[in-house]
Scaffold this active site. Structure first.
Site, mmCIF file in Angstrom:
data_model
loop_
_atom_site.group_PDB
_atom_site.id
_atom_site.type_symbol
_atom_site.label_atom_id
_atom_site.label_comp_id
_atom_site.label_asym_id
_atom_site.label_seq_id
_atom_site.Cartn_x
_atom_site.Cartn_y
_atom_site.Cartn_z
ATOM 1 N N ARG A 1 0.825 -1.217 0.000
ATOM 2 C CA ARG A 1 0.000 0.000 0.000
ATOM 3 C C ARG A 1 0.850 1.255 0.000
ATOM 4 O O ARG A 1 0.416 2.302 -0.490
ATOM 5 C CB ARG A 1 -0.993 -0.034 1.167
ATOM 6 N N GLU B 1 3.935 -9.697 13.994
ATOM 7 C CA GLU B 1 3.238 -10.245 15.160
ATOM 8 C C GLU B 1 3.503 -11.749 15.265
ATOM 9 O O GLU B 1 3.767 -12.270 16.334
ATOM 10 C CB GLU B 1 1.746 -9.960 14.995
HETATM 11 P P1 AMP Z 1 4.115 -2.475 11.720
HETATM 12 O O1 AMP Z 1 5.383 -3.015 11.148
HETATM 13 O O2 AMP Z 1 3.609 -3.270 12.893
HETATM 14 O O3 AMP Z 1 4.235 -0.992 12.045
HETATM 15 O O4 AMP Z 1 2.975 -2.628 10.626
HETATM 16 C C1 AMP Z 1 2.870 -1.693 9.595
HETATM 17 C C2 AMP Z 1 2.627 -2.372 8.279
HETATM 18 O O5 AMP Z 1 1.566 -3.326 8.379
HETATM 19 C C3 AMP Z 1 2.189 -1.361 7.233
HETATM 20 O O6 AMP Z 1 2.775 -1.732 5.993
HETATM 21 C C4 AMP Z 1 0.678 -1.469 7.207
HETATM 22 O O7 AMP Z 1 0.189 -1.405 5.880
HETATM 23 C C5 AMP Z 1 0.368 -2.816 7.832
HETATM 24 N N1 AMP Z 1 -0.602 -2.754 8.940
HETATM 25 C C6 AMP Z 1 -0.358 -3.078 10.222
HETATM 26 N N2 AMP Z 1 -1.463 -2.983 10.965
HETATM 27 C C7 AMP Z 1 -2.433 -2.547 10.138
HETATM 28 C C8 AMP Z 1 -3.825 -2.228 10.317
HETATM 29 N N3 AMP Z 1 -4.430 -2.334 11.499
HETATM 30 N N4 AMP Z 1 -4.524 -1.802 9.238
HETATM 31 C C9 AMP Z 1 -3.916 -1.685 8.033
HETATM 32 N N5 AMP Z 1 -2.624 -1.974 7.808
HETATM 33 C C10 AMP Z 1 -1.879 -2.398 8.853
#
Ligand code: AMP
Length: 180
Positions: free
Chosen positions: A66, A103
């Protein structure tokens, strides 16, 4: 819906749909597809993401998938080139790679080794910050490839962690932080 008269933050919040339980129970997925489908709102938000970085970036790097959708028009707006930071195994030539924790399990981002001229200033783009792991890996990857990360921008910070500490001194420009 006419979102044209709303301020940027209100337009942003109205154009993103919360999907509880996707892709797993306990997660509220932020669906940006209605935002992307609205020409006026997406144009305003992409411009807002890039505003602090006008004249300060030589490349815009988007995180698959995205992040690509926001980073490509932003690169065009700033008058600089776009570089994809891709999931493992997708780029056809020699790459640098950075792993990061999800996760459940781990993932890897890659960039072409010659994506940046040494010292080029790079703005990194994604849609949503959750734990900050993806963003931190993207910033490390840019540095590995001899770019200089000058900023990270996204539409939303889910407010889960102290992301600023995790991303070190890199300037962050997040359009809205969700209250946790
Ligand atoms: P993080 O590495 O945990 O910060 O996760 C960020 C990445 O996961 C980004 O590329 C987001 O597109 C996706 N992502 C994580 N959580 C969500 C969520 N609740 N809704 C949409 N995209 C998410």
């Amino acid at each position: 819906m006419d979102r044209g008269s709303l301020g940027s933050t209100d337009a942003l919040l109205q154009a993103i749909v919360d999907v509880p339980g996707y892709p797993r129970p306990g997660i509220v997925f932020k669906d940006i597809t209605p935002l992307l489908a609205d020409h006026d709102v997406s144009g305003r938000l992409v411009a807002a993401m890039g505003e602090p970085f006008r004249g300060k970036a030589d490349k815009v790097a988007g995180i698959e998938a995205r992040g690509f959708i926001l980073a490509a028009p932003l690169a065009h707006l700033l008058g600089v080139g776009f570089v994809p930071l891709r999931k493992a195994g997708k780029l056809p030539r020699a790459t640098f790679a950075e792993g990061y924790d999800l996760e459940y399990g781990r993932a890897t981002l890659e960039v072409h080794r010659d994506a940046f001229e040494p010292g080029e200033r790079v703005l990194v783009v994604d849609d949503v910050l959750a734990t900050g792991g993806t963003a931190a890996a993207a910033l490390r990857l840019v540095a590995r490839a001899n770019g200089v990360p000058v900023g990270f921008t996204a539409l939303l910070d889910l407010g889960l962690v102290a992301v600023r500490e995790k991303l070190g001194g890199t300037p962050l420009h997040i359009l809205h932080t969700v209250a946790s």
